[in-house]
Design a protein around this motif. Sequence first.
Motif, short mmCIF file in Angstrom:
data_model
loop_
_atom_site.label_atom_id
_atom_site.label_comp_id
_atom_site.label_asym_id
_atom_site.label_seq_id
_atom_site.Cartn_x
_atom_site.Cartn_y
_atom_site.Cartn_z
N PRO A 123 0.81 -1.22 0.00
CA PRO A 123 0.00 0.00 0.00
C PRO A 123 0.84 1.27 0.00
CG PRO A 123 -0.46 -1.34 1.96
CD PRO A 123 0.56 -2.05 1.16
N VAL A 124 2.05 1.21 0.55
CA VAL A 124 2.90 2.40 0.55
C VAL A 124 3.33 2.73 -0.88
CG1 VAL A 124 5.09 3.33 1.39
CG2 VAL A 124 3.69 1.93 2.90
N ALA A 125 3.57 1.72 -1.69
CA ALA A 125 3.94 1.95 -3.08
C ALA A 125 2.79 2.62 -3.83
CB ALA A 125 4.32 0.64 -3.76
N TRP A 126 1.56 2.19 -3.56
CA TRP A 126 0.41 2.80 -4.23
C TRP A 126 0.19 4.23 -3.75
CZ3 TRP A 126 -1.24 1.13 -8.59
CH2 TRP A 126 -1.07 -0.21 -8.91
N ALA A 127 0.44 4.49 -2.49
CA ALA A 127 0.37 5.87 -1.99
C ALA A 127 1.42 6.73 -2.68
CB ALA A 127 0.55 5.89 -0.48
N GLY A 128 2.60 6.15 -2.93
CA GLY A 128 3.63 6.87 -3.65
C GLY A 128 3.20 7.21 -5.07
N PHE A 129 2.52 6.27 -5.73
CA PHE A 129 2.00 6.57 -7.06
C PHE A 129 0.97 7.69 -7.01
CE2 PHE A 129 3.37 2.21 -8.40
CZ PHE A 129 4.22 2.63 -9.39
N GLY A 130 0.15 7.72 -5.96
CA GLY A 130 -0.81 8.80 -5.79
C GLY A 130 -0.13 10.15 -5.62
N VAL A 131 0.94 10.16 -4.82
CA VAL A 131 1.69 11.41 -4.61
C VAL A 131 2.33 11.86 -5.93
CG1 VAL A 131 3.70 12.40 -3.44
CG2 VAL A 131 2.06 11.03 -2.17
N LEU A 132 2.89 10.92 -6.69
CA LEU A 132 3.47 11.28 -7.98
C LEU A 132 2.41 11.82 -8.95
CD1 LEU A 132 5.95 8.31 -8.56
CD2 LEU A 132 6.51 10.69 -8.05
N ALA A 133 1.24 11.22 -8.96
CA ALA A 133 0.15 11.70 -9.82
C ALA A 133 -0.27 13.11 -9.41
CB ALA A 133 -1.04 10.74 -9.77
N CYS A 134 -0.35 13.36 -8.11
CA CYS A 134 -0.70 14.69 -7.63
C CYS A 134 0.36 15.71 -8.05
CB CYS A 134 -0.85 14.65 -6.11
SG CYS A 134 -1.34 16.22 -5.39
#
Length: 152
Positions: A71-82
């Motif tokens: 889940p931390v990796a997916w949160a990182g993808f969310g931060v990158l998208a933002c």
Amino acid sequence: MAFPGTARQDGKMLIGTVCTLLSAAGLGISFLVARRRRYALALRTAAIALLPVGLAMTGVVRFVVNMTFNPVAWAGFGVLACAVLLFLSGRLAEGRGRGAGAASAPAEEAGAPRAARASRSTPSLPKAKGKSGSGGVDDFSDIEAILKKHGI
């Protein structure tokens, strides 16, 4: 009782087994294609079939699998998208701010009298001599005179 690190070893073995089966199936298809005497296609198929084993041996598959369920990796993808959205919206806002000054020049030209704009864009033509509604005889003589003047 489970030994430490056995779960990790089981995961590696599962990844290795699946990738080996995929490669074996691809090589089988490559062999069937080669029997049809399509050797170039068989070589390309064999090259693609060896990719899963190569990726499993280098650890790329394990990295992707671990990242997929993290889940931390997916949160990182969310931060990158933002971050990408913020960057693009900043570029869009900057472009609109610059565009306001450039858009004012055509607006000033739009306020110019229509006759002045028309005189700049169209060349002037000689006026027809004689009667304007005379059935076209005078119109052709004017055209002939213009053509003779230009040597045509």
